[in-house]
Design an enzyme around this catalytic site. Sequence first.
Site, PDB file in Angstrom:
ATOM      1  N   GLU A 219      32.897  22.768  79.817  1.00  0.00           N
ATOM      2  CA  GLU A 219      33.360  24.304  80.073  1.00  0.00           C
ATOM      3  C   GLU A 219      32.078  25.266  79.165  1.00  0.00           C
ATOM      4  OE1 GLU A 219      38.562  24.157  80.873  1.00  0.00           O
ATOM      5  OE2 GLU A 219      37.717  23.544  78.599  1.00  0.00           O
TER       6      GLU A 219
ATOM      7  N   HIS B  70      37.511  27.136  72.158  1.00  0.00           N
ATOM      8  CA  HIS B  70      38.480  27.424  73.485  1.00  0.00           C
ATOM      9  C   HIS B  70      39.306  26.219  73.254  1.00  0.00           C
ATOM     10  CE1 HIS B  70      40.103  27.166  77.700  1.00  0.00           C
ATOM     11  NE2 HIS B  70      39.543  25.537  77.889  1.00  0.00           N
TER      12      HIS B  70
ATOM     13  N   HIS C 289      44.003  24.550  74.781  1.00  0.00           N
ATOM     14  CA  HIS C 289      44.569  24.684  75.790  1.00  0.00           C
ATOM     15  C   HIS C 289      46.384  24.514  75.075  1.00  0.00           C
ATOM     16  CE1 HIS C 289      41.624  22.397  78.996  1.00  0.00           C
ATOM     17  NE2 HIS C 289      41.717  23.927  78.275  1.00  0.00           N
TER      18      HIS C 289
ATOM     19  N   TYR D 256      50.333  41.945  62.040  1.00  0.00           N
ATOM     20  CA  TYR D 256      48.780  41.032  61.884  1.00  0.00           C
ATOM     21  C   TYR D 256      48.268  41.017  62.877  1.00  0.00           C
ATOM     22  CZ  TYR D 256      47.493  39.872  57.390  1.00  0.00           C
ATOM     23  OH  TYR D 256      46.717  39.878  55.995  1.00  0.00           O
TER      24      TYR D 256
ATOM     25  N   HIS E 106      45.810  28.777  81.813  1.00  0.00           N
ATOM     26  CA  HIS E 106      44.511  27.556  81.311  1.00  0.00           C
ATOM     27  C   HIS E 106      44.629  27.722  79.957  1.00  0.00           C
ATOM     28  CE1 HIS E 106      40.469  26.561  81.444  1.00  0.00           C
ATOM     29  NE2 HIS E 106      40.917  25.857  80.582  1.00  0.00           N
TER      30      HIS E 106
HETATM   31 ZN   LIG Z   1      40.529  24.974  79.182  1.00  0.00          ZN
END
Ligand SMILES: [Zn+2]
Length: 207
Positions: free
Chosen positions: A73, A92, A94, A119, A159
């Site tokens: 990724e 990144h 999940h 916030y 995702h």
């Molecule tokens: Zn991912």
Amino acid sequence: MSDSAAREALCRMGERLYTRGLVHGTAGNLSLRVEDGWLVTPTNTCLGELDPARLSRLDADGRFIGGDKPSKEAFLHTSVYAVRPDAEAIIHTHSTHSVAVSCLDHPEGCPVLPPLTAYYIMRVGELALVPYYRPGDERLADAVRDAAIKHACVLLANHGPVIAGKGLNEALYALEELEETAKIHLLLEGRKTRPLTPEAVAELLAG
Ligand SMILES: [Zn+2]
């Protein structure tokens, strides 16, 4: 930041994300800008057990030049850096609640998450939603690049989030705020809520 300091910082951040339950298994990846390129977490690696010596090194064009093979990724990261010259780090994940929100049916034109707290607006701002594409589909890179032009925080449908920051900590704080707000949003499901008004949101976005 020296190369060794950057490597240590990336590994420490992986451990923090893992300890806080924001990543699991071998999911999620991190990157940090260094001189002449980036450090990226390797493919099939648990972020809680990163080895500074084995991090992947990309050159200024995003080409793999050293260390273990980069995450599959990594293109998510290079797509964002391509349009956000101020971004120094990207996270990144999940993360469970953010992924749950990414699986909801979002009507066109509505914010992905309502502006529930100040916030959230200050840390995340306007969250962009990128439609689902099969992993490896090149259209995902294009869609992420387009969304990242205006948004530091992007949520990939079905995702998870891709968060850019001026440093790893800024990206972490935005991710945590997103994850907690996603949790609150899900807790409030079915209840009458009172989000911040558009005026209040505009005031916060103006700083
Ligand atoms: Zn991912």
